[in-house]
Design an enzyme around this catalytic site. Structure first.
Site, mmCIF file in Angstrom:
data_model
loop_
_atom_site.group_PDB
_atom_site.id
_atom_site.type_symbol
_atom_site.label_atom_id
_atom_site.label_comp_id
_atom_site.label_asym_id
_atom_site.label_seq_id
_atom_site.Cartn_x
_atom_site.Cartn_y
_atom_site.Cartn_z
ATOM 1 N N GLY A 18 0.830 -1.202 0.000
ATOM 2 C CA GLY A 18 0.000 0.000 0.000
ATOM 3 C C GLY A 18 0.861 1.247 0.000
ATOM 4 O O GLY A 18 1.884 1.316 0.701
ATOM 5 N N GLY A 23 0.259 3.606 3.968
ATOM 6 C CA GLY A 23 1.405 2.853 3.468
ATOM 7 C C GLY A 23 2.580 3.755 3.119
ATOM 8 O O GLY A 23 3.731 3.469 3.494
ATOM 9 N N ARG A 308 -22.182 11.398 10.747
ATOM 10 C CA ARG A 308 -22.679 10.879 9.477
ATOM 11 C C ARG A 308 -23.784 9.842 9.626
ATOM 12 O O ARG A 308 -24.736 9.831 8.844
ATOM 13 C CB ARG A 308 -21.515 10.256 8.714
ATOM 14 C CG ARG A 308 -20.538 11.301 8.303
ATOM 15 C CD ARG A 308 -19.315 10.716 7.678
ATOM 16 N NE ARG A 308 -18.458 11.820 7.276
ATOM 17 C CZ ARG A 308 -17.260 11.674 6.742
ATOM 18 N NH1 ARG A 308 -16.753 10.462 6.562
ATOM 19 N NH2 ARG A 308 -16.547 12.717 6.396
ATOM 20 N N ARG A 434 -17.227 6.460 12.008
ATOM 21 C CA ARG A 434 -16.065 7.351 11.980
ATOM 22 C C ARG A 434 -16.514 8.798 11.828
ATOM 23 O O ARG A 434 -17.398 9.103 11.040
ATOM 24 C CB ARG A 434 -15.158 6.991 10.799
ATOM 25 C CG ARG A 434 -14.031 7.980 10.609
ATOM 26 C CD ARG A 434 -13.078 7.556 9.528
ATOM 27 N NE ARG A 434 -13.631 7.639 8.197
ATOM 28 C CZ ARG A 434 -13.701 8.757 7.467
ATOM 29 N NH1 ARG A 434 -13.297 9.915 7.975
ATOM 30 N NH2 ARG A 434 -14.187 8.726 6.244
ATOM 31 N N LEU A 440 -7.991 10.392 7.520
ATOM 32 C CA LEU A 440 -6.668 10.871 7.111
ATOM 33 C C LEU A 440 -5.783 10.979 8.340
ATOM 34 O O LEU A 440 -4.607 10.607 8.329
ATOM 35 C CB LEU A 440 -6.798 12.230 6.422
ATOM 36 C CG LEU A 440 -7.693 12.273 5.169
ATOM 37 C CD1 LEU A 440 -7.638 13.655 4.520
ATOM 38 C CD2 LEU A 440 -7.279 11.215 4.156
#
Ligand SMILES: Cc1cc2nc3c(=O)[nH]c(=O)nc-3n(C[C@H](O)[C@H](O)[C@H](O)COP(=O)(O)OP(=O)(O)OC[C@H]3O[C@@H](n4cnc5c(N)ncnc54)[C@H](O)[C@@H]3O)c2cc1C
Length: 636
Positions: A18, A23, A308, A434, A440
């Protein structure tokens, strides 16, 4: 944490699968520390990892806005946002290192947005009452990835990272219980390769594409994680999927991809539907008092910035009740008019225009909106043919992110010693939901700051391990097994394309394991997926041969894994007799339609072990809350 001294690091090899944010940041940092790194991605450049698509921003507890933020508050918001289904220790560490990520990225030259005076700017994301989201217009992922990619390229240039683009990892090699390398397929030539590593890191992303339609990049898949799962790595909370509330609605069955409209738009966009059922008037013809700003009505404290899962369910509830808009009636409005005018008024004052009329405010306000969200508005206009500067956007929830993933301990190690999972590929930090701008943060925390330390705990005991020859029986066996599977796909010579099966799977998952789930639907889904698996393995058609460039063969492998994963997701969802975060079991809800947890029986991580014959055994990691009082989530 035990350390590995610099001289010893030089003789230790690490395989990183990745080159997304997780990664690339891990590979670059480990190489910088002195380890010998091999990094793999299936795209033609590390820069094309799906992370590049991230739009809205990255969280950090810097408290630059002086609005009451702190490491504890970020920790608290994340645990609460995840509906109390994440492990406290990992989340606290995430909040702690969040501040260093911003420093690291700024030092790399990542052009994060700044205010006029030069200070870094922030905006709000869902589930918080502070402004802690750093951003680079609507292209935050791209800019952060360019930072990580530059760091990676530097190490490649110095010969400390060997980069394998257009390579797909198709198995983990386990020797005496430890991960010792991978089998990868060169996607250009079709050749299978063996690669040794003292440790193997998977930063292979999430599995939202199990639903076929999602906001993920078309190539995102579960294969790396799933192969590891089949070799003994437990899979954590597979059913925890995030459905994002603000996506461009599905327009027909010709689509293969959905598009996100960033959560950052909820800073200035107000969500509403008509108060009248089946109202077919244009948005502009519906007067203010006939609009239902249902998030502001139901959740006054957080309004349009509820998390969300809450916003998605509320949109579905309104549409199911007959208040949806647009042709499909499966959409709600995201409307910038009020804030455009508000910004315009501020601009007018700045320009010394007193008592500006509405037209002046709108004209000036549109410039501000364009500056903030221009690329997102352009994207919307190009896809829908409508001008969002003039008419409200139409949005609807869509699959976006997977909180589930490979189970990892505090050190990010899976249940296979020496095999680690980072970023979206692991299950660790987001519980059942989340918060926006936290993926990020987690990917970069894992790569830049966590794994460089925690890997020492394992590698310090591996100093005597010499590189294992690639003709070791475990490598030979793993390669033969991969080859066997590829040949099987080619030789089935059935009648249906890979996409045919993927679409079918996606539909089952969306209808029965999507935004709302119930025991009956999940039981049906499990049987349907088992049948689909049989059909796939007897009737899929993969043209071409295995030892050449063959994208259809790549897809076949990924869809075969998605089918097995889909079954596990339904099993996990059926097992969890409660609602929490994005996992909404219709049987378990409050009178107001909110998720109803069962902390007594389900305050655990479901860690599934793969068994022969596509069977799964459940292990439970009990969740203990020592620093946060567990409570019913409220955003009112
Ligand atoms: C449209 C969109 C917008 C988003 N916006 C935001 C945002 O604003 N803020 C936020 O916090 N989050 C956002 N997210 C989520 C976030 O982008 C992802 O969770 C995150 O980028 C994942 O990073 P990663 O490094 O874990 O994986 P990825 O970026 O998906 O990278 C995976 C890497 O693994 C490689 N790989 C995978 N399998 C194999 C294999 N078998 N062999 C070899 N290589 C392999 C790929 O080639 C790639 O290099 C967004 C997501 C989407 C879909």
């Amino acid at each position: 944490m035990p350390l590995v001294n610099p001289a010893n690091k030089r003789s230790i090899e690490i395989v990183v699968v990745g080159s997304g944010l997780a990664g690339a940041s891990a590979a670059a940092t480990l190489a910088e520390m002195g380890y010998k790194v091999k990094c793999f991605c299936f795209q033609d450049s590390p820069r094309r990892a799906h992370s590049i698509a991230a739009q809205g921003g990255i969280n950090a507890a810097k408290n630059y806005q002086n609005d009451g933020d702190s490491v504890y508050r970020l920790f608290y918001d994340t645990i609460k946002g995840g509906d109390y289904r994440a492990r406290e220790a990992n989340v606290h560490r995430l909040a702690e290192v969040s501040t260093s990520i911003i420093d690291q990225c700024v030092a790399q030259g990542v052009p994060l947005a700044r205010e006029y005076g030069g200070l870094l700017d922030n905006r709000s994301f869902g589930g918080t009452q502070v402004q802690r989201t750093f951003y680079a217009a609507g292209q935050t992922g791209q800019q952060l990835l360019l930072g990580a990619y530059s760091a990676l390229e530097r190490q490649i240039g110095m010969g400390k990272v060997e980069m394998f683009t257009r390579h797909e990892m198709l198995d983990v090699v386990v020797i005496e219980g430890k991960a010792r390398g991978i089998i990868a397929r060169n996607l250009i030539t079709g050749e299978l390769e063996r690669h040794f590593g003292h440790a193997v890191l998977l930063g292979s992303g999430g599995y939202g594409n199990v639903f076929y339609l999602s906001t993920n990049a078309m190539g995102s898949n579960v294969t790396a994680a799933w192969k590891a799962h089949k070799k003994g790595a437990f899979f954590g909370n597979p059913c925890f999927t995030q459905i994002h509330p603000t996506c461009i609605p599905v327009s027909g069955d010709h689509q293969s991809k959905l598009t996100l409209m960033s959560e950052s738009l909820r800073n200035d966009g107000r969500i509403w539907v008509p108060k009248k059922k089946d109202d077919n008037r244009k948005a502009s013809e519906i007067p203010e008092d006939e609009r239902d700003y249902y998030l502001e009505r139901r959740y006054p404290a957080f309004g349009n910035l509820v998390p969300r899962d809450v916003a998605s369910r509320a949109a579905k509830e309104r549409c199911d009740a007959g208040y949806g808009v647009g042709n499909s009636k499966l959409a709600v409005y995201l409307d910038f008019a009020a804030n455009t005018e508000r910004y315009g008024r501020i601009e007018a004052t700045k320009h010394n225009i007193h008592n500006p009329d509405k037209a002046t405010c709108v004209r000036l306000g549109l410039e501000v909106i364009k500056e903030k969200y221009g690329n997102l508005f352009d994207m919307y206009a190009q896809i829908t043919g409508e001008n969002p500067y003039e008419t409200p956007m139409r949005i609807y929830p869509a699959v976006h992110y997977t909180m589930g993933g490979l189970w990892v301990d505090y050190n990010l190690m899976t249940t296979i010693p020496g095999l680690y999972a980072l970023g979206e590929a692991n299950f660790s930090d987001h519980g059942a939901n989340r918060l926006g701008a936290s993926a990020l943060m987690q990917g970069l925390a894992d790569g830049y700051f966590v794994i460089p330390y925690t890997i020492g705990a394992y590698l310090s005991k591996e100093l005597a391990t010499k590189p294992i020859p690639l003709d070791h029986p475990a490598f030979v066996e793993a390669e033969a097994s991969v080859k066997g599977i590829l040949d099987t796909f080619i030789n089935i010579k059935g009648t249906k394309s890979v996409d045919f099966f993927h679409k079918k799977l996606g539909l089952i998952m969306w209808e029965k394991c999507g935004m709302a789930r119930n025991a009956q639907g999940l039981t049906e889904a499990i049987a349907e997926i088992q049948q689909l698996r049989k059909d796939f393995w007897s009737d899929v058609r993969v043209p071409g041969v295995a030892n050449e460039f063959n994208p259809e063969l790549e897809k076949a492998g990924r869809v075969a894994d998605f089918i097995e994963l889909g079954e596990l997701m339904c099993i996990d969802a059926l097992n969890r007799n409660e609602s929490c975060g994005g996992h909404f079991r219709e049987e378990y809800q409050t009178e107001e339609g909110e998720a109803l947890r069962d902390d007594e029986n389900y305050a655990y991580v479901a860690a599934w072990e793969f068994k022969e014959g596509v069977k799964f055994e459940l292990h439970k990691e009990e969740l203990k809350f020592e620093n946060i009082k567990i409570a019913q989530r409220s955003y009112k």
